[in-house]
Every structure is written in structure tokens, then in C-alpha cells.
Design an enzyme around this catalytic site. Structure first.
Site, short mmCIF file in Angstrom:
data_model
loop_
_atom_site.label_atom_id
_atom_site.label_comp_id
_atom_site.label_asym_id
_atom_site.label_seq_id
_atom_site.Cartn_x
_atom_site.Cartn_y
_atom_site.Cartn_z
N GLY A 1 0.83 -1.20 0.00
CA GLY A 1 0.00 0.00 0.00
C GLY A 1 0.86 1.24 0.00
O GLY A 1 0.63 2.18 -0.75
N HIS B 1 5.50 7.17 10.76
CA HIS B 1 6.75 6.40 10.75
C HIS B 1 7.99 7.30 10.80
O HIS B 1 9.08 6.82 11.13
CB HIS B 1 6.83 5.51 9.52
CG HIS B 1 6.01 4.26 9.62
ND1 HIS B 1 6.02 3.44 10.72
CD2 HIS B 1 5.16 3.67 8.72
CE1 HIS B 1 5.21 2.42 10.51
NE2 HIS B 1 4.67 2.53 9.31
N MET C 1 5.13 2.58 1.64
CA MET C 1 6.35 2.23 2.38
C MET C 1 7.14 3.50 2.63
O MET C 1 7.39 4.28 1.71
CB MET C 1 7.20 1.25 1.57
CG MET C 1 8.54 0.92 2.21
SD MET C 1 8.35 0.00 3.76
CE MET C 1 9.97 0.19 4.47
N HIS D 1 -0.52 7.66 8.28
CA HIS D 1 0.17 6.48 8.82
C HIS D 1 1.66 6.52 8.46
O HIS D 1 2.53 6.36 9.33
CB HIS D 1 -0.48 5.22 8.25
CG HIS D 1 0.21 3.93 8.58
ND1 HIS D 1 -0.33 2.98 9.41
CD2 HIS D 1 1.40 3.41 8.16
CE1 HIS D 1 0.50 1.95 9.51
NE2 HIS D 1 1.55 2.19 8.75
N GLU D 2 1.94 6.72 7.17
CA GLU D 2 3.35 6.73 6.76
C GLU D 2 4.10 7.91 7.38
O GLU D 2 5.29 7.81 7.70
CB GLU D 2 3.44 6.78 5.23
CG GLU D 2 2.81 5.58 4.53
CD GLU D 2 3.36 4.25 5.00
OE1 GLU D 2 4.57 4.17 5.30
OE2 GLU D 2 2.58 3.28 5.09
N GLU E 1 4.27 -0.46 13.31
CA GLU E 1 2.99 -0.52 12.60
C GLU E 1 1.78 -0.25 13.48
O GLU E 1 0.85 0.45 13.08
CB GLU E 1 2.86 -1.87 11.88
CG GLU E 1 3.95 -2.13 10.85
CD GLU E 1 4.09 -1.02 9.81
OE1 GLU E 1 3.15 -0.23 9.63
OE2 GLU E 1 5.15 -0.96 9.16
#
Length: 612
Positions: A43, A81, A45, A77-78, A100
Site C-alpha cells: 500500500g 513512521h 512504504m 500512517h506513513e 505498525e
């Protein structure tokens, strides 16, 4: 890209602004790029300062608000990270959840708080969280924070519903227990202590314990080191707390009490916070027209209502005023179907009674998807499938009538159109061909490329279109997604030669990952069960060699979309079991097949219940 750039940049700015409000350490890298990559197998990275995303997140056709919300969640979300993963990196793969689970929790929390997608937690309840529930009840489940991960092949399989959805739900429980202030204080201390270095579960737990004064290690032993889903069942004025694996987890949640108004509607009469200990003692609960544990969805547990409340749900689910509470109720009904406690026909009765008036695109999308892909296509015996599809078609038509003439701001009408197409039978092919010729659905929407391929696929499945129409569609849309649409349609043709060509491409060819997924999606059609009977047997013979030759990414496709899920029979179960008994499956193939076998057994059980 130009049409989508404004929203993508707005979500990016809003995400960064919110992260800078809650984290003491600002973004640590000198630039931030988001690259949309063709044929990207994941999806998305992240790398420090650079995120790669699938290029189909650059929408080229009309989409629903749930699809835009999902894209926003991926972006946020990314971005998370950059702190959990890049600023502080797990020491080894046994702490994958530090990456995650945190990113998934933060994605929903920040998206709901900082963007226009304020219903992100409803999306989690309606769709994302079910990924975690399903994964945690399969033989392949594992703790959110496993004691050991031996190698990267094993680690790759843990990018799943446990590490993402269950982990995010567990963190939401932790925040509810500690309070947001103590949680963020501990998280910031953790980031400060380990910036540009590695960290472990114990490092974070110590920081949270110091910030809160709570026994966070004890909480983690129950929530992060165990497997399984608790069940909260209301009976005789108490909430009984059980777990299939015998290990209970503490829960902090709310219980909603609903009463009937003089006008017949339901209203919330009270909401009670509840701390449920992990000792099995349960808790007393007051009675009401509808008593709903976990009505704000803070918990990660299956919910079973008392008989009176369930009668209220059957008659008045659509009248429950809060969208999130309705999501919890639909989730409970879904669980009961999967667990063999609610007959498929009874679930379809709920859909027919309450979905036509539903205003939430989250719920309409999720419920229609489960009703079609599991209930109608697998759980209902083949002889009952036409009637099941007819029920869903009527629901979609009712939604179309309700939305005709007004602006489709959330995409509710688009969901209804897609559903009407997907549930059409041979009696409706003339109408579908008329839409295709006109280039529009009466009352809208216009058939853009994605919707045109969606419609053409259904015509191909039903034998009402063929190679001339597919070739014309590809000439009008010679894009990558056009190639995928054509592959899907060709594999769906009810013709032995078309099926054999698709088979050779899937198991003996070298298609890209995306074209493999498209071909697999077209191949298996419940309407063509007799034609596909021999291929179902061949699947278990050809799967292992093909997946070993193509690698883990293709193994996931071949055991996912490529699995003959419609063939919910004892014979298919036995064939899958025999395949798993062989020694030559790769790790990715074995994991995918174990998960599919679990769902297949549930479908077989549901068919037996439907036949009673």
C-alpha cells in the site's frame, strides 16, 4: 495528479501540524517527498524523508469519501513512521508493532482530529478493525508483540491484521486506560531517550510506567503477549467476560443504554464507563430497550447482546442515533455469521430492513461488501444465491432512489451503483447494456473509466459481453488500469478456453503482480461454479510450484484473490488440508492458505446453518 494534489497537500500539512502539536521533537529530516509508484506491491512504504505509495492512490475516476479517507489514513500512517520507525527504530522484528501498531493508531487519531475525515474511527470499526478480529481467531494468529521472530521470512508474514489493526485497537485501549496526557508524556520521553537509535518494547513500557504510575508491564503481558479475542455477553443483568483461549484481558469501555421515545425512535438515555477486570468476574449492567457494551468502540472484543436488546436491533438498528454505535452493532452481526451463531438469511433480513435508510457511507460500503462477498457468494448454498443477490439488488435500488437528484458528496450513490451492478442477474443485462451505451446511469453518475470496467465485468460474467466489447474498452482506456480491467473481464468470460488462458497466465506465466490480481479476480465467479469445478481441484496442485517460482508477493495474491473462495464445500476443505500437509510450500504460501482455510470452514459451517 493535478486534480488530487490540493487534497494530498492539505492532508500532509494537517498531519504534520498535528504531529508537531503532540510530539516535542519536530520532524527530523530535511525534506519530505511522497512518490506514487506504478505496480508498487505494498500500500505504501516509508523511508526517512521519502514515502512511496501505490499510484492508484492518485484517483482517475470518481471515488467515495471512504476511499478518500482511506488515502488520508495511509498518508498520515506513513508520516507517523517518521517518528515511529525512522527517528526511533525497533531493534528487531519482534517489535514490529512499535512501528505498525503505533502508526495505525496515530493515523486514525490524527486523521479524526486534524482533517475533514472526522469519522476515521468509524471507518476503523466498520472495516479496518474486522481485519484484526479475523486474524486473531485464525490458527496463524500471534501476539501483537511476539516473544521471538526467527528471521525476516517470518517477520514478513507479521505485516498483518494483528500488527496493524489489533495493535492499533490495543493502543486505543491503553490510551483510554492511561489517559491521553500520560500516554503522550510517556511517548515523548521514549522518543527523546532513543532518538536516532534503536528501542524495544521494554523501553517504551518503562517510559509509559514512569509517566502514568500504572503497571503498564502487567497490561502489556495481557494485551501484547497473548492471542485471542474476548467476548462480552450480556445476560441476566450482567456482562459475562470470556475468551476462547482462556486468557482474559482487562477492558476499559463504555456501555450505552437506549430507550424508545414516544415517537418510536431510539435515543441514548445514558452512557456508563466500565472497567472490566481480567478475572472473569464480569460486571453488573442495567437493563434497557437496548443495552450495548462498547458502544463507543474503545474495546477490542466481540459483543453479544441480551435477547431483548437483540430484538430491538432486529427491528430498529437503523434508528440507533450514533454512527459508531451502529458500526458496533453491524460488527456484532458480522461476528455472529462468521461464528455460526446467526444464519445468513437472518443477516440478509437485517440488511434489507436497515441499510436502505442508512446515511453513513462507511456502513453502507462495509455491510454491502460483507453481504455480497461472504454471505451471498460463500455462506448461502448455491441454490439460495439468486435470492440473496436479489435482496441486495433491492437494497441498492432503494439507495439509488433515495439519492437520485441530489449531490453525491460522500459517494453513497456511487456505492449503490457499484452494488446494483455487482448484484445484477441475467434479467438485468439489457439495462446494464443500456447504461454502457449511454455512458451514464440514469440520474448519474457518468460512467468514468473505473465504473465502465466495473459494469463491463458484470456483463462478461453473465455472458452478455465478450471480446469485442473488451477490445473496445481497452482502446478507449489504454492505461495500466485499463489493461487490468481487460484482464479481469477476459478471465471472467463463461468460456472454457477463456478460463484455461487465464489459468496458464496465473500459474505458468509471468504477469505483473497487478495483472495477476486482476486475472485472479476475474477467474473465480460463483455463477460459473460448474465450469470452474475442475480448476478448483487443479488450484491445489499448481499453487505451490507457481508461488515458489514467483516469490512472496505473488504468493499473497495467489492465496488471496486467487483462492477459490466461492467453493465452500467439504471437498474444497479436504483439498486445502491435503495441500497444507505437503512439505514444499513456502512460508508465504502456507500462511495464506492457512488463513483461507479458516474462512472456508466458516463458510461451510454457515451453509450448513442456512440449510437448517
Amino acid at each position: 495528479m493535478g486534480a488530487e494534489a490540493a487534497e494530498l497537500l492539505e492532508i500532509t500539512r494537517q498531519g504534520f501540524d498535528h504531529y508537531h502539536r503532540i510530539f516535542r521533537r519536530r520532524y527530523a529530516f530535511d525534506s519530505y517527498d511522497q512518490c506514487f509508484v506504478p505496480e508498487f506491491n505494498l500500500g505504501a512504504m516509508e523511508n526517512p524523508g521519502c514515502v512511496m505509495l501505490r499510484d492508484d492512490y492518485v484517483f482517475r475516476s470518481a471515488v467515495t469519501d471512504t476511499q478518500r479517507e482511506h488515502r488520508a489514513l495511509v498518508v498520515v500512517h506513513e508520516m507517523a513512521h517518521m517518528w515511529f520507525g525512522d527517528l526511533v527504530t525497533m531493534t528487531w522484528w519482534d517489535d514490529l508493532w512499535l512501528n505498525e501498531s503505533f502508526a495505525e493508531y496515530m493515523a486514525h487519531e490524527v486523521t479524526a482530529a486534524a482533517t475533514r475525515f472526522t469519522g476515521a474511527w468509524t471507518a476503523f470499526a466498520a472495516d479496518g478493525k474486522t481485519w484484526g478480529y479475523d486474524a486473531d481467531q485464525r490458527p496463524s494468529t500471534h501476539p501483537v508483540a511476539p516473544a521471538a521472530v526467527d528471521d525476516t521470512a517470518e517477520a514478513l508474514q507479521n505485516f498483518d491484521g494483528i500488527s496493524y489493526a489489533k495493535g492499533a485497537a490495543a493502543l486505543r485501549q491503553l490510551v483510554a486506560w492511561l489517559g491521553e496526557e500520560a500516554f503522550l508524556t510517556g511517548v515523548n520521553a521514549h522518543l527523546d531517550a532513543h532518538a536516532f537509535g534503536n528501542a524495544t518494547l521494554d523501553d517504551l513500557l518503562r517510559a509509559l510506567t514512569a509517566a502514568s504510575g500504572r503497571d503498564v508491564h502487567g497490561w502489556a503481558d495481557r494485551w501484547l503477549r497473548t492471542t485471542g479475542v474476548d467476548t462480552l455477553r450480556v445476560a441476566d443483568g450482567r456482562i459475562a467476560h470470556t475468551s476462547a483461549d482462556g486468557v482474559l484481558r482487562p477492558h476499559r469501555l463504555t456501555v450505552g443504554h437506549y430507550r424508545r421515545t414516544a415517537g418510536g425512535a431510539l435515543e441514548l438515555s445514558g452512557r456508563v464507563p466500565l472497567d472490566l477486570p481480567a478475572d472473569g468476574s464480569g460486571a453488573p449492567v442495567n437493563g434497557a430497550e437496548l443495552t450495548l457494551p462498547n458502544d463507543t468502540d474503545l474495546g477490542f472484543a466481540k459483543i453479544r447482546l441480551d435477547p431483548g436488546s437483540w430484538r430491538t436491533v432486529r427491528s430498529s438498528l437503523g434508528a440507533v442515533p450514533e454512527e459508531l454505535a451502529r458500526a458496533v452493532l453491524w460488527g456484532s452481526a458480522r461476528d455472529q455469521v462468521l461464528d455460526g451463531e446467526l444464519a445468513p438469511g437472518a443477516y440478509l433480513e437485517l440488511v434489507a430492513a436497515h441499510l436502505p435508510g442508512e446515511t453513513s457511507v462507511h456502513l453502507v460500503d462495509a455491510v454491502l461488501s460483507f453481504a455480497r462477498t461472504f454471505v451471498a457468494d460463500r455462506a448461502v448454498p448455491p441454490t439460495g444465491r439468486p435470492a440473496a443477490l436479489a435482496v441486495l439488488a433491492q437494497v441498492c435500488r432503494a439507495l439509488l432512489r433515495r439519492t437520485e437528484g441530489g449531490p453525491d458528496r460522500t459517494g453513497l450513490r456511487l456505492v449503490a451503483v457499484r452494488g446494483a451492478i455487482a448484484t445484477a442477474d441475467t434479467s438485468g443485462t439489457a439495462e446494464l447494456r443500456g447504461w454502457l451505451a449511454a455512458g451514464t446511469v440514469p440520474g448519474g453518475p457518468v460512467l468514468d473509466p473505473d465504473l465502465r470496467w466495473h459494469l463491463l465485468l458484470r456483463l462478461c460474467v453473465l455472458g452478455a459481453a465478450g471480446e469485442p466489447e473488451i477490445a473496445a474498452g481497452l482502446a478507449a482506456d489504454p492505461s495500466d488500469t485499463g489493461e487490468e480491467g481487460a484482464a479481469r473481464c477476459r478471465a471472467a468470460l463463461p468460456d472454457p478456453e477463456a478460463k484455461e488462458a487465464a489459468w496458464r497466465a496465473l500459474f505458468h506465466g509471468d504477469l505483473s503482480t497487478y495483472l495477476t490480481a486482476a486475472t485472479a479476480a476475474g477467474l473465480w465467479q460463483p455463477e460459473q461454479a460448474q465450469l470452474l469445478d475442475g480448476l478448483t481441484t487443479r488450484y491445489f496442485e499448481d499453487l505451490g510450484p507457481a508461488a515458489a517460482r514467483r516469490g512472496p508477493a505473488l504468493a499473497r495474491v495467489l492465496t488471496g484473490t486467487g483462492f477459490p473462495a466461492f467453493a465452500a464445500t467439504g471437498r474444497t476443505v479436504r483439498a486445502a488440508e491435503a495441500c497444507l500437509a505437503g512439505p514444499d510450500l513456502t512460508v508465504a504460501t502456507r500462511r495464506g492458505l492457512v488463513d483461507q482455510l479458516d474462512t472456508l470452514r466458516r463458510a461451510v459451517r454457515a451453509r450448513a446453518l442456512a440449510g437448517q
